[in-house]
Every structure is written in C-alpha cells, then in structure tokens.
Design an enzyme around this catalytic site. Structure first.
Site, PDB file in Angstrom:
ATOM      1  N   LYS A  22      23.176  37.037  -7.598  1.00 24.94           N
ATOM      2  CA  LYS A  22      23.416  37.611  -8.763  1.00 24.94           C
ATOM      3  C   LYS A  22      22.219  37.052  -9.960  1.00 24.94           C
ATOM      4  CE  LYS A  22      26.075  34.793 -11.693  1.00 24.94           C
ATOM      5  NZ  LYS A  22      25.605  34.892 -13.324  1.00 24.94           N
ATOM      6  N   ASN A  23      21.784  35.952  -9.664  1.00 25.55           N
ATOM      7  CA  ASN A  23      20.709  35.522 -10.661  1.00 25.55           C
ATOM      8  C   ASN A  23      19.448  36.219 -10.489  1.00 25.55           C
ATOM      9  OD1 ASN A  23      22.868  34.080 -11.844  1.00 25.55           O
ATOM     10  ND2 ASN A  23      21.968  32.189 -11.523  1.00 25.55           N
ATOM     11  N   CYS A 115      29.678  32.271 -19.675  1.00 24.79           N
ATOM     12  CA  CYS A 115      30.189  30.902 -19.497  1.00 24.79           C
ATOM     13  C   CYS A 115      30.171  30.248 -20.785  1.00 24.79           C
ATOM     14  CB  CYS A 115      29.851  30.358 -18.461  1.00 24.79           C
ATOM     15  SG  CYS A 115      30.322  31.179 -16.590  1.00 24.79           S
ATOM     16  N   ARG A 120      24.266  27.133 -26.154  1.00 22.47           N
ATOM     17  CA  ARG A 120      23.081  27.905 -25.287  1.00 22.47           C
ATOM     18  C   ARG A 120      22.328  28.744 -26.314  1.00 22.47           C
ATOM     19  NH1 ARG A 120      26.041  30.199 -19.744  1.00 22.47           N
ATOM     20  NH2 ARG A 120      23.779  30.248 -19.032  1.00 22.47           N
ATOM     21  N   ASP A 305      24.109  24.731 -11.150  1.00 21.62           N
ATOM     22  CA  ASP A 305      25.246  25.792 -10.824  1.00 21.62           C
ATOM     23  C   ASP A 305      25.969  25.245  -9.732  1.00 21.62           C
ATOM     24  OD1 ASP A 305      24.441  27.563 -12.845  1.00 21.62           O
ATOM     25  OD2 ASP A 305      23.607  28.989 -11.368  1.00 21.62           O
ATOM     26  N   ARG A 397      33.108  37.443 -11.397  1.00 22.11           N
ATOM     27  CA  ARG A 397      31.517  37.436 -12.013  1.00 22.11           C
ATOM     28  C   ARG A 397      30.361  36.957 -10.957  1.00 22.11           C
ATOM     29  NH1 ARG A 397      30.304  33.784 -16.641  1.00 22.11           N
ATOM     30  NH2 ARG A 397      28.444  34.871 -16.176  1.00 22.11           N
TER      31      ARG A 397
HETATM   32  C1  UD1 Z   1      20.258  30.736 -15.589  1.00 21.40           C
HETATM   33  C2  UD1 Z   1      20.966  31.159 -14.667  1.00 21.40           C
HETATM   34  C3  UD1 Z   1      22.241  29.970 -14.713  1.00 21.40           C
HETATM   35  C4  UD1 Z   1      21.732  28.749 -14.323  1.00 21.40           C
HETATM   36  C5  UD1 Z   1      20.447  28.134 -15.324  1.00 21.40           C
HETATM   37  C6  UD1 Z   1      20.040  27.198 -15.234  1.00 21.40           C
HETATM   38  C7  UD1 Z   1      20.857  33.521 -14.664  1.00 21.40           C
HETATM   39  C8  UD1 Z   1      21.363  34.974 -14.886  1.00 21.40           C
HETATM   40  N1  UD1 Z   1      21.658  32.396 -15.174  1.00 21.40           N
HETATM   41  O1  UD1 Z   1      20.721  30.741 -17.075  1.00 21.40           O
HETATM   42  O2  UD1 Z   1      23.218  30.339 -13.652  1.00 21.40           O
HETATM   43  O3  UD1 Z   1      22.733  27.680 -14.680  1.00 21.40           O
HETATM   44  O4  UD1 Z   1      19.518  29.418 -15.442  1.00 21.40           O
HETATM   45  O5  UD1 Z   1      19.335  26.904 -14.068  1.00 21.40           O
HETATM   46  O6  UD1 Z   1      19.928  33.303 -13.850  1.00 21.40           O
HETATM   47  N2  UD1 Z   1      17.664  26.845 -23.698  1.00 21.40           N
HETATM   48  C9  UD1 Z   1      17.323  26.533 -24.677  1.00 21.40           C
HETATM   49  N3  UD1 Z   1      16.650  27.485 -25.588  1.00 21.40           N
HETATM   50  C10 UD1 Z   1      16.777  28.972 -25.055  1.00 21.40           C
HETATM   51  C11 UD1 Z   1      16.973  28.927 -23.620  1.00 21.40           C
HETATM   52  C12 UD1 Z   1      17.631  27.689 -22.832  1.00 21.40           C
HETATM   53  O7  UD1 Z   1      17.592  25.422 -25.389  1.00 21.40           O
HETATM   54  O8  UD1 Z   1      16.031  29.861 -25.616  1.00 21.40           O
HETATM   55  C13 UD1 Z   1      18.344  25.598 -22.932  1.00 21.40           C
HETATM   56  C14 UD1 Z   1      20.013  26.156 -22.656  1.00 21.40           C
HETATM   57  O9  UD1 Z   1      20.527  25.736 -23.785  1.00 21.40           O
HETATM   58  C15 UD1 Z   1      20.016  24.974 -21.570  1.00 21.40           C
HETATM   59  C16 UD1 Z   1      18.783  25.002 -20.724  1.00 21.40           C
HETATM   60  O10 UD1 Z   1      17.677  25.228 -21.606  1.00 21.40           O
HETATM   61  O11 UD1 Z   1      20.527  23.650 -21.880  1.00 21.40           O
HETATM   62  C17 UD1 Z   1      18.744  25.931 -19.355  1.00 21.40           C
HETATM   63  O12 UD1 Z   1      18.838  27.312 -19.779  1.00 21.40           O
HETATM   64  P1  UD1 Z   1      18.263  28.721 -18.835  1.00 21.40           P
HETATM   65  O13 UD1 Z   1      17.199  28.053 -18.101  1.00 21.40           O
HETATM   66  O14 UD1 Z   1      17.828  29.323 -20.120  1.00 21.40           O
HETATM   67  O15 UD1 Z   1      19.584  29.241 -18.579  1.00 21.40           O
HETATM   68  P2  UD1 Z   1      19.923  30.589 -18.291  1.00 21.40           P
HETATM   69  O16 UD1 Z   1      18.737  31.481 -18.213  1.00 21.40           O
HETATM   70  O17 UD1 Z   1      20.855  30.960 -19.427  1.00 21.40           O
END
Ligand code: UD1
Length: 417
Positions: A22-23, A115, A120, A305, A397
């Site tokens: 999915k990711n 989720c 986030r 995850d 999902r």
């Molecule tokens: C992706 C994955 C999700 C996984 C996560 C961490 C997909 C669709 N989803 O989510 O399944 O759990 O990676 O491996 O691929 N953060 C900030 N600012 C930002 C972006 C992120 O502070 O602009 C923080 C987030 O709040 C969180 C951390 O960074 O604490 C990790 O987030 P991120 O790696 O961006 O996760 P996702 O891309 O949302």
C-alpha cells in the site's frame, strides 16, 4: 455494521503470497499524475487505493483496474483541487500535493485525514515545496498553494526523515527546473520503489551512498510499466499471527531484506526463521518468549507500522517486552482493546510494557486504526473463545482479504454484516 466474528485458539499454518505494498502503490499513483500512460502492477485491492484512483480522476487522469494492475493515462485538463471527502479519507492524499503544484502551478486542499496517531504535521512537506518556489498559505484548515512560474530545484535538508515529505519532494523535483539536493531523506524501501517508478518514466534521480538524493529536473515524464514491491507490513502481520498461535508459515513474494528488523524480533521470541530470495519460512515454538526492548525507528529500524501487531504477539509470550514508540507520539490506541482480552500492557509516555500472559480470552473489540486494528484481530485469533471485532473500515484500508488469507491458514474468522 460490518464486523468479524473470530473464534480463537487455532494454530495457523500454510503458505501465503503477499500482496503489493500500500505504502508504495499510493505515492506511485500520486507520481502517475505527472507522468505519461503507465501500468502499475501488483496494486492491492484496498479502499486507500480506490481513494487514490478517485483523486487521479479529479486531477484529469484516467485510472482503471485490470486484474492486479492499475492503468493510468497522462493527465489532461483536470483541476487543482482535491475534494474534501477524498482528502479526509486518508493522510496519504497529501502526497498528491507536490505533483499538483508541479503540473498545474496550483493546488487547493484541506488538511489530510487518515489514522489518528497524534499530531501529524505536514510542515516538512510544505517547507520543501516552498523552497522549490511554491507559495503556500493556510487558512481555516485549507491549504492554498501556487507556483505560477513553476517549481525550481533547491537544497533541502529534512530535519526528520519523513516518508511522505521525501515522496512529495521527489515527485515535485522530478520536473522542477534544475537540480534538487535532498538530505535527511527517508530510506524506506517504498521510497526506492517510487524512485524506480519515476526513473522508469525518465526522471533523473541518483541516490548517493550517504543517502543524499540528487534530482535533475526533466522537462517531461513519460509513462512506464512498473511492479509494486511486496507489502512488508502485511507480511509481518501474517508472520506475527503464525508466531503467536504456535504455527508454521511460508510467505512467498516477499523481499526478506525488507523484513530484517521484524525477523530479528521474532527470532528473539523463539521462532525459527529461514529465508530464500523471495520467501520467508517461520516455525513458532508452542509459546513465544519475551522480546526484550523493541524501539520503533526509521528504516532499517523496527517499523512503527509493526509495533501494534508485534505487541499483540508479545501479549501471549512468556516474559516481558518493552515497546518504545519513537515515530508517532500517540500510537497506542490498540492497547485498551488488547487489554479487553486480558493482555497485561501498561503505557507510560512513549513506552508500553507488555507482560505476556498464557491465556487471552475473547471479547468484543473495535479497530482503532489500520495497524492497531490488525493487532486486535491477531489478539482475537490467539484468544480462547469468541471475539467480535468492529471498525473493519480501518482494516480494509490496508489489508487485501485479511479474513480470506487467515481462514486459508486455519483461522476461524468470518465477516458479517
Ligand atoms: C508513512 C507511512 C506510514 C508509516 C510512516 C512512518 C505511507 C502511506 N504511510 O506515513 O504507514 O507509519 O510513514 O514510517 O507511506 N512529521 C512531521 N512533519 C512532517 C511530516 C512528518 O513532524 O511534515 C512527523 C510525523 O508527525 C511523525 C513522523 O514525522 O511523527 C513520521 O511521519 P512520516 O514519515 O511523514 O509518515 P507518513 O509519511 O505520514
């Protein structure tokens, strides 16, 4: 309301082919919005994927399913606004932002849903796109972005290796004017899969040994044919299900290297594990051992995850396991549900201390989020007696036919309603 009825206690055994990630599929579909006609194989049947196809259509692409593939066409027309209900349906809808600004010079969207895992923020996504020339304003939960003169390359240093921010930057940089140098980028296998797809479309991207990513923008991206990598989280979920039921499982169509941190923990728990080029075999002891300390970290560390499903397994072990959640601030919403089965779990800040118990007992439970929901299902599979699990929209999902796969391995699980 759709729910599972699970009668736990069966040992899971057999062979399972793992669906596409999915990711990976989601950011690749987001990238397809700026590429030519493409065929993306191994796309799992998930509601998040349907949402992504719907977003593509709003952006002017055609997107249709052909077996396990999604066929996309180059965008023509379309608009630069993603409807609120699609943005609200999943957080990953934010990975369409970079491509929208690159192609349309504008984007308007509400802040993403998905989720609930604590705060986030998307500051890193927005910071990177601003550095590339986008002007972004936020008001009342809406983002208004524009780049009338197009995007340009930039030196971007991510303060945290955010998966989504890395993906947005890569997609935007692929057709930006000039060179982008991205440091502090995420290194998850799904990032490399996105890079493979973009390269197939003609993008000029190099990954240096220290993890720095160099992107030399090209005028136009063509289409390609690409196969999405296997879903390492789905694979890990099924391995945990077999591990905690004293089972034996052969999973096929996986990349064992992507599962290393998870296999290391399962080995500590007493499972015997063998791997081949694209398979992993696990034989579980009658009862798992405590796993020590499991800290979630960016790849190649233990994935956030997998934290919830591994916790469900730890709840049945002989001994104690301590989980430390370093990626998301609030990712323990499955804990109160697992406790309903009799699991001994105490949360303190970022840590959860799990004291394994020999006997879990079936209970009514709800899926709280996607991976937390999977943990709840696994707990029910290991528990004696019947559990009713609601909130299956979370499961749908991210798991393609979870109940079918578990049934084929010997679980007594039925979807009803
Ligand atoms: C992706 C994955 C999700 C996984 C996560 C961490 C997909 C669709 N989803 O989510 O399944 O759990 O990676 O491996 O691929 N953060 C900030 N600012 C930002 C972006 C992120 O502070 O602009 C923080 C987030 O709040 C969180 C951390 O960074 O604490 C990790 O987030 P991120 O790696 O961006 O996760 P996702 O891309 O949302």
């Amino acid at each position: 309301m759709s729910h599972y009825i699970i009668r736990g206690g069966n040992r899971l055994a057999g062979t399972l082919a793992i669906h596409g990630a999915k990711n990976s599929a989601l950011p690749i579909l987001a990238a397809a919005a700026v590429c030519g006609d493409s065929v993306i194989h191994n796309c799992p049947r998930l509601t998040d994927i349907s949402v992504a196809m719907e977003i593509l259509r709003h952006l002017g692409c055609k997107a249709r399913r052909e077996g396990d593939a999604i066929v996309t066409t180059r965008a023509s027309g379309g608009n630069c606004r993603i409807p609120d209900e699609l943005m609200g349906a999943m957080r990953s809808s934010i990975v369409f932002l970079g491509g929208m600004i690159a192609r349309h010079g504008c984007a308007e969207l509400t802040l993403p849903g998905g989720c609930e895992l604590g705060a986030r923020p998307i500051d890193l996504h927005l910071g990177a796109l601003s550095q590339m020339g986008a002007s972004i304003t936020e008001s009342g939960g809406r983002l208004l972005c524009s780049a009338p003169e197009g995007l340009h390359g930039a030196r971007i240093d991510l303060s945290f290796p955010s998966v989504g921010a890395t993906e947005n930057t890569l997609i935007a940089a692929a057709t930006a004017r000039g060179k982008t140098v991205l440091t502090g980028a995420a290194r998850e296998p799904e990032i490399l899969d996105l890079i493979d797809f973009l390269r197939g479309c003609g993008a000029n991207i190099a990954v240096e040994l220290d993890g720095t990513i160099l992107v030399e923008g090209v005028e136009r991206l063509e289409g390609t044919e690409h196969r999405v990598i296997p879903d390492r989280v789905a694979a890990g979920t099924y391995l945990c299900a077999a591990a905690m039921t004293g089972g034996e499982l052969l999973i096929r169509e996986v990349v064992p290297g992507h599962l290393s941190s998870c296999l290391a923990v399962l080995t500590r728990a007493g499972c015997r594990i063998g791997c081949g080029p694209d398979w992993v075999r696990l034989a579980a002891p009658p009862r798992l051992e405590g796993m020590g300390t499991v800290k979630t970290m960016p790849y190649p560390g233990f994935p956030t995850d997998m934290q919830s499903v591994m916790m469900a397994a730890a709840a049945t072990a002989r001994g104690t396991t301590v989980f430390v959640e370093n990626i998301f601030e609030s990712r323990y919403r499955h804990v109160p549900e697992l406790r309903k089965l009799g699991a001994g779990i105490v949360v303190e800040g970022r840590a959860a201390v799990v004291t394994g118990t020999e006997r879990l007992t079936g209970a009514p439970m709800a899926c709280t989020d996607l991976r937390g929901g999977a943990a709840v299902v696994l707990g029910a599979l290991a528990a004696q007696g019947e559990s009713v699990v609601t909130g299956l929209e979370h499961i749908d999902r991210g798991y393609d036919d979870l109940e079918g796969n578990l049934s084929r391995l010997g679980a007594d699980i039925k979807r009803s309603g």
